[in-house]
Enzyme design. Structure first.
Site, PDB file in Angstrom:
ATOM      1  N   ASN A  47     -42.356  27.036  21.784  1.00 40.06           N
ATOM      2  CA  ASN A  47     -42.141  25.611  21.515  1.00 40.06           C
ATOM      3  C   ASN A  47     -43.466  25.013  21.045  1.00 40.06           C
ATOM      4  O   ASN A  47     -44.358  24.761  21.851  1.00 40.06           O
ATOM      5  CB  ASN A  47     -41.655  24.932  22.807  1.00 40.06           C
ATOM      6  CG  ASN A  47     -41.525  23.432  22.676  1.00 40.06           C
ATOM      7  OD1 ASN A  47     -41.664  22.873  21.581  1.00 40.06           O
ATOM      8  ND2 ASN A  47     -41.269  22.757  23.785  1.00 40.06           N
TER       9      ASN A  47
ATOM     10  N   LYS B 145     -44.056  22.136  19.851  1.00 38.47           N
ATOM     11  CA  LYS B 145     -44.150  20.686  20.107  1.00 38.47           C
ATOM     12  C   LYS B 145     -44.713  19.959  18.874  1.00 38.47           C
ATOM     13  O   LYS B 145     -44.546  20.445  17.756  1.00 38.47           O
ATOM     14  CB  LYS B 145     -44.992  20.424  21.363  1.00 38.47           C
ATOM     15  CG  LYS B 145     -44.469  21.234  22.567  1.00 38.47           C
ATOM     16  CD  LYS B 145     -45.022  20.798  23.891  1.00 38.47           C
ATOM     17  CE  LYS B 145     -44.454  21.701  24.979  1.00 38.47           C
ATOM     18  NZ  LYS B 145     -44.855  21.300  26.320  1.00 38.47           N
TER      19      LYS B 145
ATOM     20  N   HIS C 129     -35.209  19.053  26.767  1.00 38.56           N
ATOM     21  CA  HIS C 129     -36.574  19.313  27.246  1.00 38.56           C
ATOM     22  C   HIS C 129     -37.035  18.122  28.085  1.00 38.56           C
ATOM     23  O   HIS C 129     -36.710  16.972  27.772  1.00 38.56           O
ATOM     24  CB  HIS C 129     -37.510  19.525  26.051  1.00 38.56           C
ATOM     25  CG  HIS C 129     -38.855  20.056  26.451  1.00 38.56           C
ATOM     26  ND1 HIS C 129     -39.824  19.249  26.991  1.00 38.56           N
ATOM     27  CD2 HIS C 129     -39.377  21.305  26.428  1.00 38.56           C
ATOM     28  CE1 HIS C 129     -40.893  19.994  27.282  1.00 38.56           C
ATOM     29  NE2 HIS C 129     -40.639  21.243  26.944  1.00 38.56           N
TER      30      HIS C 129
ATOM     31  N   GLU D 114     -39.724  16.606  28.221  1.00 36.87           N
ATOM     32  CA  GLU D 114     -40.447  15.574  27.473  1.00 36.87           C
ATOM     33  C   GLU D 114     -39.468  14.641  26.768  1.00 36.87           C
ATOM     34  O   GLU D 114     -39.707  13.432  26.655  1.00 36.87           O
ATOM     35  CB  GLU D 114     -41.422  16.234  26.476  1.00 36.87           C
ATOM     36  CG  GLU D 114     -42.634  16.808  27.201  1.00 36.87           C
ATOM     37  CD  GLU D 114     -43.305  17.988  26.505  1.00 36.87           C
ATOM     38  OE1 GLU D 114     -43.060  18.222  25.312  1.00 36.87           O
ATOM     39  OE2 GLU D 114     -44.082  18.695  27.179  1.00 36.87           O
TER      40      GLU D 114
ATOM     41  N   GLU E 245     -37.393  25.136  33.519  1.00 28.97           N
ATOM     42  CA  GLU E 245     -38.776  24.690  33.344  1.00 28.97           C
ATOM     43  C   GLU E 245     -39.122  23.648  34.404  1.00 28.97           C
ATOM     44  O   GLU E 245     -38.844  22.447  34.219  1.00 28.97           O
ATOM     45  CB  GLU E 245     -38.960  24.067  31.957  1.00 28.97           C
ATOM     46  CG  GLU E 245     -38.746  25.023  30.816  1.00 28.97           C
ATOM     47  CD  GLU E 245     -39.515  24.572  29.572  1.00 28.97           C
ATOM     48  OE1 GLU E 245     -40.344  25.353  29.087  1.00 28.97           O
ATOM     49  OE2 GLU E 245     -39.312  23.435  29.120  1.00 28.97           O
TER      50      GLU E 245
ATOM     51  N   GLY F 111     -47.371  22.493  30.954  1.00 33.89           N
ATOM     52  CA  GLY F 111     -48.649  22.021  30.425  1.00 33.89           C
ATOM     53  C   GLY F 111     -49.699  21.762  31.490  1.00 33.89           C
ATOM     54  O   GLY F 111     -50.721  21.126  31.219  1.00 33.89           O
TER      55      GLY F 111
ATOM     56  N   SER G 147     -46.334  26.787  31.701  1.00 32.19           N
ATOM     57  CA  SER G 147     -47.656  27.422  31.809  1.00 32.19           C
ATOM     58  C   SER G 147     -47.610  28.950  31.767  1.00 32.19           C
ATOM     59  O   SER G 147     -48.407  29.609  32.434  1.00 32.19           O
ATOM     60  CB  SER G 147     -48.386  26.937  33.074  1.00 32.19           C
ATOM     61  OG  SER G 147     -48.647  25.550  32.976  1.00 32.19           O
TER      62      SER G 147
HETATM   63  P1  PGA Z   1     -46.329  25.056  28.456  1.00 31.32           P
HETATM   64  O1  PGA Z   1     -45.013  24.306  27.872  1.00 31.32           O
HETATM   65  O2  PGA Z   1     -46.097  26.538  28.234  1.00 31.32           O
HETATM   66  O3  PGA Z   1     -47.466  24.528  27.647  1.00 31.32           O
HETATM   67  O4  PGA Z   1     -46.404  24.725  29.885  1.00 31.32           O
HETATM   68  C1  PGA Z   1     -43.735  24.828  28.100  1.00 31.32           C
HETATM   69  C2  PGA Z   1     -42.688  23.922  27.477  1.00 31.32           C
HETATM   70  O5  PGA Z   1     -42.862  22.706  27.445  1.00 31.32           O
HETATM   71  O6  PGA Z   1     -41.645  24.415  27.016  1.00 31.32           O
END
Ligand code: PGA
Length: 262
Positions: free
Chosen positions: A10, A12, A95, A97, A167, A173, A213
């Site tokens: 992803n 982003k 997601h 976010e 997740e 993140g 992460s």
């Molecule tokens: P990250 O993000 O690996 O940077 O923690 C995962 C995601 O948002 O799908």
């Protein structure tokens, strides 16, 4: 039940067209031998056309980071499943976010999930709990209600045409991943719940990813867990070497074997 591992990147809101194409080519190059793993990258909408052209004929699939459920209409700024069809085989939906920053509701996500499935785009449906919810022992309830809500408009579990991604929000993140036991037991519980609702063969066939992460250091232990069928990766997917390492960890084809065949 053997489920093909999926490593999904992803990206982003990072990289314009040129950088996205470069990274896509590099990922395809470095993972060309790992044909036993499904690989998907999710660039920004702007770069979808160029990236999908750049990886044509490789192991790498391309997905979108979001979409609207309607096929067309007065939805300024949105992109529809039919517009995506020739560019993307997958789409990330729900997601955290999108839920937290853009206020996407369970109802909206459910419409998108059904629309993706009926338009032959595989949704990667994200679910996850906050740290407060985990600490209050609410993880199971939260995840179950997110799953029920996301699948609201589907009669059956589209086990081969959908992917679930667990997740935990506290792991996205942050550099703090769920440890392998936490991730495995949580995903096993989700699969168990799906099994009671939709039957064991569908629940067994559905791929459930872990995300939050993931990096080349922690992936080996996470990847070896029975119920973890791959990763949804943010930060580590922006570096071709790191992303390729995740793919190789989940592949049983080693580069040594490839070299010896040449
Ligand atoms: P990250 O993000 O690996 O940077 O923690 C995962 C995601 O948002 O799908």
């Amino acid at each position: 039940m053997a489920r093909t591992k999926l490593i999904a990147g992803n990206w982003k809101m990072n990289m314009g067209i040129t950088d996205a194409v470069d990274l896509a080519r590099s990922v395809a190059d470095k993972t060309a031998s790992n044909t036993d793993v499904e690989i998907a990258i999710f660039p920004t909408t702007l770069a979808l056309a160029s990236v999908s052209e750049a990886v044509q004929g490789t192991n790498v699939q391309v997905g979108a980071q979001n979409m609207h459920n309607e096929t067309d209409g007065a939805f300024t700024g949105e992109i529809s499943p039919t517009m995506l069809q020739s560019l993307a085989s997958m789409v990330i939906l729900g997601h955290s976010e999108r839920r937290q920053i853009f206020g996407e509701t369970n109802d909206f996500i459910a419409l998108k999930v059904a629309s993706a499935v009926s338009n032959n785009i595989t949704p990667v449906v994200c679910i996850g709990e906050t740290l407060e919810q985990r600490e209050a022992n609410e993880t199971s309830n939260i995840l179950q209600s997110q799953v029920i809500a996301a699948l609201l408009h589907l009669k059956d579990l589209p086990a081969h045409d959908m992917v679930l991604a667990y997740e935990p929000i506290w792991a996205i993140g942050t550099g703090v991943n769920a440890n392998p036991d936490q991730a495995e037991s949580t995903i096993a519980a989700i699969r168990n719940f799906l099994s009671t609702r939709y039957g064991s063969s569908a629940a067994d066939a559905l791929r459930i990813l872990y995300g939050g992460s993931v990096n080349p250091q922690n992936w080996e232990d996470l990847s070896s867990q029975e119920n973890i069928d791959g990763a949804l990766v943010g930060g580590a997917s922006l570096k071709a070497d790191d992303f390729a390492k995740l793919v190789k960890t989940s592949s049983s084809i080693t580069d040594l074997e490839i070299d010896s065949l040449v």
